[in-house]
Design a protein around this motif. Sequence first.
Motif, PDB file in Angstrom:
ATOM      1  N   ILE A 177       0.852  -1.191   0.000  1.00  0.00           N
ATOM      2  CA  ILE A 177       0.000   0.000   0.000  1.00  0.00           C
ATOM      3  C   ILE A 177       0.891   1.246   0.000  1.00  0.00           C
ATOM      4  CG2 ILE A 177      -1.647   1.351   1.358  1.00  0.00           C
ATOM      5  CD1 ILE A 177      -2.862  -1.054   0.019  1.00  0.00           C
ATOM      6  N   GLY A 178       0.555   2.200  -0.868  1.00  0.00           N
ATOM      7  CA  GLY A 178       1.259   3.474  -0.905  1.00  0.00           C
ATOM      8  C   GLY A 178       2.445   3.538  -1.832  1.00  0.00           C
ATOM      9  N   ARG A 179       2.732   2.486  -2.566  1.00  0.00           N
ATOM     10  CA  ARG A 179       3.960   2.489  -3.366  1.00  0.00           C
ATOM     11  C   ARG A 179       3.836   3.312  -4.646  1.00  0.00           C
ATOM     12  NH1 ARG A 179       3.788  -3.667  -5.872  1.00  0.00           N
ATOM     13  NH2 ARG A 179       1.688  -3.553  -6.701  1.00  0.00           N
ATOM     14  N   GLY A 180       2.626   3.716  -5.022  1.00  0.00           N
ATOM     15  CA  GLY A 180       2.447   4.385  -6.304  1.00  0.00           C
ATOM     16  C   GLY A 180       2.611   5.885  -6.269  1.00  0.00           C
ATOM     17  N   THR A 181       3.061   6.423  -5.138  1.00  0.00           N
ATOM     18  CA  THR A 181       3.226   7.869  -5.050  1.00  0.00           C
ATOM     19  C   THR A 181       4.595   8.161  -4.430  1.00  0.00           C
ATOM     20  OG1 THR A 181       2.175   9.900  -4.245  1.00  0.00           O
ATOM     21  CG2 THR A 181       2.106   7.985  -2.783  1.00  0.00           C
ATOM     22  N   SER A 182       4.817   9.399  -4.002  1.00  0.00           N
ATOM     23  CA  SER A 182       6.123   9.752  -3.440  1.00  0.00           C
ATOM     24  C   SER A 182       6.383   8.957  -2.166  1.00  0.00           C
ATOM     25  CB  SER A 182       6.178  11.247  -3.130  1.00  0.00           C
ATOM     26  OG  SER A 182       5.391  11.537  -1.993  1.00  0.00           O
ATOM     27  N   THR A 183       7.649   8.823  -1.817  1.00  0.00           N
ATOM     28  CA  THR A 183       8.018   8.031  -0.642  1.00  0.00           C
ATOM     29  C   THR A 183       7.329   8.551   0.615  1.00  0.00           C
ATOM     30  OG1 THR A 183      10.158   7.569  -1.637  1.00  0.00           O
ATOM     31  CG2 THR A 183       9.953   7.210   0.733  1.00  0.00           C
ATOM     32  N   TYR A 184       7.335   9.880   0.815  1.00  0.00           N
ATOM     33  CA  TYR A 184       6.738  10.441   2.020  1.00  0.00           C
ATOM     34  C   TYR A 184       5.223  10.224   2.033  1.00  0.00           C
ATOM     35  CZ  TYR A 184      11.216  12.654   3.057  1.00  0.00           C
ATOM     36  OH  TYR A 184      12.518  12.869   3.349  1.00  0.00           O
ATOM     37  N   ASP A 185       4.571  10.529   0.925  1.00  0.00           N
ATOM     38  CA  ASP A 185       3.125  10.314   0.853  1.00  0.00           C
ATOM     39  C   ASP A 185       2.789   8.836   1.044  1.00  0.00           C
ATOM     40  OD1 ASP A 185       2.675  12.944   0.417  1.00  0.00           O
ATOM     41  OD2 ASP A 185       2.149  12.771  -1.699  1.00  0.00           O
ATOM     42  N   GLY A 186       3.529   7.973   0.376  1.00  0.00           N
ATOM     43  CA  GLY A 186       3.254   6.538   0.452  1.00  0.00           C
ATOM     44  C   GLY A 186       3.404   6.011   1.857  1.00  0.00           C
ATOM     45  N   LEU A 187       4.479   6.389   2.524  1.00  0.00           N
ATOM     46  CA  LEU A 187       4.678   5.938   3.891  1.00  0.00           C
ATOM     47  C   LEU A 187       3.569   6.461   4.800  1.00  0.00           C
ATOM     48  CD1 LEU A 187       6.229   4.659   6.201  1.00  0.00           C
ATOM     49  CD2 LEU A 187       7.689   6.693   6.270  1.00  0.00           C
ATOM     50  N   ALA A 188       3.195   7.709   4.622  1.00  0.00           N
ATOM     51  CA  ALA A 188       2.145   8.293   5.460  1.00  0.00           C
ATOM     52  C   ALA A 188       0.827   7.544   5.289  1.00  0.00           C
ATOM     53  CB  ALA A 188       1.977   9.771   5.116  1.00  0.00           C
ATOM     54  N   ILE A 189       0.501   7.219   4.017  1.00  0.00           N
ATOM     55  CA  ILE A 189      -0.755   6.497   3.748  1.00  0.00           C
ATOM     56  C   ILE A 189      -0.683   5.096   4.344  1.00  0.00           C
ATOM     57  CG2 ILE A 189      -2.146   5.465   1.915  1.00  0.00           C
ATOM     58  CD1 ILE A 189      -1.399   7.958   0.208  1.00  0.00           C
ATOM     59  N   ALA A 190       0.441   4.400   4.114  1.00  0.00           N
ATOM     60  CA  ALA A 190       0.580   3.039   4.637  1.00  0.00           C
ATOM     61  C   ALA A 190       0.488   3.032   6.162  1.00  0.00           C
ATOM     62  CB  ALA A 190       1.907   2.442   4.176  1.00  0.00           C
ATOM     63  N   TRP A 191       1.131   3.992   6.795  1.00  0.00           N
ATOM     64  CA  TRP A 191       1.115   4.129   8.264  1.00  0.00           C
ATOM     65  C   TRP A 191      -0.330   4.273   8.756  1.00  0.00           C
ATOM     66  CZ3 TRP A 191       5.632   4.808  11.481  1.00  0.00           C
ATOM     67  CH2 TRP A 191       5.351   5.145  12.809  1.00  0.00           C
ATOM     68  N   ALA A 192      -1.067   5.175   8.119  1.00  0.00           N
ATOM     69  CA  ALA A 192      -2.449   5.421   8.542  1.00  0.00           C
ATOM     70  C   ALA A 192      -3.341   4.210   8.296  1.00  0.00           C
ATOM     71  CB  ALA A 192      -3.000   6.639   7.805  1.00  0.00           C
ATOM     72  N   VAL A 193      -3.126   3.493   7.180  1.00  0.00           N
ATOM     73  CA  VAL A 193      -3.943   2.313   6.869  1.00  0.00           C
ATOM     74  C   VAL A 193      -3.691   1.208   7.893  1.00  0.00           C
ATOM     75  CG1 VAL A 193      -4.301   0.448   5.202  1.00  0.00           C
ATOM     76  CG2 VAL A 193      -4.177   2.812   4.412  1.00  0.00           C
ATOM     77  N   VAL A 194      -2.423   0.995   8.269  1.00  0.00           N
ATOM     78  CA  VAL A 194      -2.122  -0.017   9.281  1.00  0.00           C
ATOM     79  C   VAL A 194      -2.851   0.323  10.579  1.00  0.00           C
ATOM     80  CG1 VAL A 194      -0.311  -1.000  10.745  1.00  0.00           C
ATOM     81  CG2 VAL A 194       0.092  -0.699   8.298  1.00  0.00           C
ATOM     82  N   GLU A 195      -2.784   1.570  10.999  1.00  0.00           N
ATOM     83  CA  GLU A 195      -3.470   1.972  12.224  1.00  0.00           C
ATOM     84  C   GLU A 195      -4.975   1.753  12.114  1.00  0.00           C
ATOM     85  OE1 GLU A 195      -0.588   5.381  14.154  1.00  0.00           O
ATOM     86  OE2 GLU A 195      -2.259   6.020  12.903  1.00  0.00           O
ATOM     87  N   ALA A 196      -5.538   2.086  10.956  1.00  0.00           N
ATOM     88  CA  ALA A 196      -6.985   1.942  10.782  1.00  0.00           C
ATOM     89  C   ALA A 196      -7.397   0.469  10.822  1.00  0.00           C
ATOM     90  CB  ALA A 196      -7.419   2.567   9.454  1.00  0.00           C
ATOM     91  N   MET A 197      -6.611  -0.404  10.175  1.00  0.00           N
ATOM     92  CA  MET A 197      -6.936  -1.823  10.207  1.00  0.00           C
ATOM     93  C   MET A 197      -6.848  -2.364  11.630  1.00  0.00           C
ATOM     94  SD  MET A 197      -7.868  -2.485   7.216  1.00  0.00           S
ATOM     95  CE  MET A 197      -8.221  -4.176   7.669  1.00  0.00           C
ATOM     96  N   HIS A 198      -5.889  -1.864  12.401  1.00  0.00           N
ATOM     97  CA  HIS A 198      -5.710  -2.345  13.771  1.00  0.00           C
ATOM     98  C   HIS A 198      -6.786  -1.816  14.702  1.00  0.00           C
ATOM     99  CE1 HIS A 198      -4.040  -2.477  17.853  1.00  0.00           C
ATOM    100  NE2 HIS A 198      -3.316  -3.505  17.443  1.00  0.00           N
ATOM    101  N   ASP A 199      -7.066  -0.521  14.624  1.00  0.00           N
ATOM    102  CA  ASP A 199      -7.922   0.123  15.623  1.00  0.00           C
ATOM    103  C   ASP A 199      -9.387   0.196  15.229  1.00  0.00           C
ATOM    104  OD1 ASP A 199      -5.668   0.534  17.115  1.00  0.00           O
ATOM    105  OD2 ASP A 199      -5.356   2.590  16.424  1.00  0.00           O
ATOM    106  N   GLU A 200      -9.648   0.328  13.930  1.00  0.00           N
ATOM    107  CA  GLU A 200     -11.024   0.524  13.483  1.00  0.00           C
ATOM    108  C   GLU A 200     -11.647  -0.772  12.969  1.00  0.00           C
ATOM    109  OE1 GLU A 200     -12.601   3.504  13.849  1.00  0.00           O
ATOM    110  OE2 GLU A 200     -10.795   4.059  14.933  1.00  0.00           O
ATOM    111  N   ALA A 201     -11.079  -1.339  11.914  1.00  0.00           N
ATOM    112  CA  ALA A 201     -11.658  -2.548  11.317  1.00  0.00           C
ATOM    113  C   ALA A 201     -11.475  -3.756  12.230  1.00  0.00           C
ATOM    114  CB  ALA A 201     -11.024  -2.812   9.958  1.00  0.00           C
ATOM    115  N   LYS A 202     -10.290  -3.877  12.828  1.00  0.00           N
ATOM    116  CA  LYS A 202      -9.954  -4.998  13.719  1.00  0.00           C
ATOM    117  C   LYS A 202     -10.090  -6.339  13.011  1.00  0.00           C
ATOM    118  CE  LYS A 202     -11.274  -2.398  17.854  1.00  0.00           C
ATOM    119  NZ  LYS A 202     -12.094  -2.341  19.071  1.00  0.00           N
TER     120      LYS A 202
END
Length: 862
Positions: A695-720
């Motif tokens: 996730i996030g590999r199709g854009t700039s490194t900073y944007d991609g990492l930020a998106i991937a970071w947020a998605v991991v948190e969302a899967m852990h805390d929200e979707a579970k």
Amino acid sequence: MARADADTPMMQQYHRLKAEAGDALLFYRMGDFFELFFEDARIAAACLDIALTKRGDEVPMCGVPVHAAESYLARLIRAGHRVAIAEQTESPAEARRLRGSKALVERAIVRLVTPGTLTEETLLESGATNWLAAIGCAGEEWAIAACDISTGRFELIACARTEIAAELARLGPAEVIGAQPLDGITGRWGHDGFDSLHGERLLKRRFGLADLDGLGGPGRAELAAAGGLLDYLAATQREATAFLALPRRIQRSAHMAIDAATRASLEICRTQDGAVAGSLLGEVDRCVTAAGRRLLGQDLAAPLTDRAAIEQRLDLVAWFTEEPIRRERVRGTLRSLPDLGRALGRLVAGRGSPRDLAALRDGLGGAADLAASLAGQALRPALLDALLPDLGGHDALVDELGRALVASPPLDAAKGGFIAEGHDPELDRLRSASSDGRRAIAELEGRYREATGVAALKIRHNAVLGYHVEVPAKHADKLLAPDSGFTHRQTMAGAVRFNSPALHEEASRVLEAGGHALSLEQAHLARLTDAAVARAGPIATTADALARIDVAAGLAERAIEGGWVRPALDETPCLEIEGGRHPVVERALGQAGERFVANDCCLGTADRLWLITGPNMGGKSTFLRQVALIALLAQAGSFVPAARARVGLVDRLFSRVGASDNLARGRSTFMVEMVETAAILAQATPRSLVILDEIGRGTSTYDGLAIAWAVVEAMHDEAKSRTLFATHYHELTRLAGRLPCLSLHNVRAREWKGDLVLLHEVAEGAADRSYGIAVARLAGLPPTVVARAKSVLAKLEAGRDATGGIAAGLDDLPLFAAAAEAPPATDPLADALAAIDPDALTPREALDALYRLKRLSDEQAG
């Protein structure tokens, strides 16, 4: 087109029928050919690679022989066309008798051939269900009515508007229709009949029901979809009757939800190139009947969520694994049986043949024998006991068909010869008279040879002249003599044809007896067809039961072949796999002489999110997919490729593994990835299984990492959800210390003497590095480029160590659930500048915009 030709009665009739056919290509019957004219001819000639000619001065035309029409129809349907069939509804003789010597033969469109309304064996893929899907709505409610008229299957599915695409992806329909266009769905829109009251009336009339309570009380949207479907069938089938069993209401919650992107990613029933070979279905399928293959495809497309129902399927598979001799005996019997469902579908639609009746005779008889054999087996599973009664009950019909039909009836009923000798004394008498007449004609030929002295004389028959005498042209004078007793009929290039009173008399007897015999056979065919159609429901049930047994026996065969195990099912959100394998990749490696490396996976309440790092080509994507496929196979009722598996039931399966540009819809790879990820975050539940890759590999490194970071948190805390998250962003491993249900894993690799060795093993802990440059070298990147990449990497890593790296400061971020940041401050000047389209401004507007920007700048400065 010549004006005179345009005004002929035939062309006037053609234009009337073409107007009725609309956008469908019109097959216009003219004798032994179906002709196409005007633009239809151009389209068909290009698609079929046949000659385009002209009628009159200007009219393009082409044609196909009636006897070969099905093969041409198949090519046109596969190319996406619809075809209207205009048949002659009377013979030329009837037209002359009724309306005079120059009367035009009446024609009518008897059928509209569309991708979703096929019944002919040559037009269908034997192992695939051919769905026609109709989308209906009533207020805020939506539903799909789907049928396969080649087997009679009929389903009603109530679903939300957002679930329609996923349900269509499950069905994989050949054709979609609806009253109004829907974004993102390809179909034929603007059809009538999508009304709930109309649908209720049609269902009651179609199935002879006083009310619909017996169907489970379908909702208004389901009724609207059914109304549109039944109206479309009536419009396309005309006088024919499409075969439909009682509709079954499919509850969305009864099967695992799988969206279109996940199906494409996991290649469940088709590869991304559209082939069955190489898909999960192609690898699992060991069925010996076409009906079994169709049912297996449906099972894999819609895995169950009812534990009891899944266990029943698994019990039957297990029963077949226990006794190889029993399994092979059952499979041998099934292999010999014809496709009952599709033979019945053709008979109900009025397109059946004597061979289809023989298929019912042989198939139903074989089903009864199989039932008797299985009933004698001990310790039968519950599902088999439920299926056994469905295999019998057709003795009277089988007996009648057995007495009436010859062992191997012809496909074409037009020439007769399919009713067995001894079944009808009158038919036997007519056949005997016809046969005696043919013997008399043969004797007459011998007498004519002696009388004329022409040894080459023959009595022949064709459709134009009937029976006639034919001699070589050099002997014709003997028969042309006034006292020869022969009447000249036709002169050919090398032969001359004659008639005679004696031949005419014998021929009349033969033709009269043959005609009566053929009429009598056709009457028997109609009676036998009616008897079969009267039992359509029970016959379809028998066909379904045979298919279910074939699926179970085939899955048992696959399990024994691959060393697969029975999965244990659990109601808790767990997923424990020991020695799991990807069935398709394992087979491909085996054929190449390589060994597949099995891996374990354990997702539970306290360890439900795996963050997986490691090099490209290390096997991350394969591992992700195999875990998803094992869960899918288990809930479809199959054994799984593992040493042990415990599967907590999955309500929704999501896969975002790999993406490509969707140019047709104006979406880049990154946009496709984000749309799919957004759908997962919106729909995943604690009972779901999610696999995410890069996730996030199709854009700039900073944007991609930020998106991937947020998605991991969302899967852990929200979707579970139970989640496997593969990434090259090693900075994400910092989350392991902050997210209690996240654990780190990696696919192992080692460098040995300068070469990268990919071990394909999943181990605990984060990867020490990505080995990207080593993989690039493996891929064949030039040594100079690899060397330069190493030097650049060294500098980047030195800078990261000095500054804290790309993830510096991320440790201080709040978790996703607490990240309620204030909206960014707005910049009126920047917003105004961004809103300007210089190419759209007039000089005056440009001057006004400049003043406005100057004023905003002054306000900010002040």
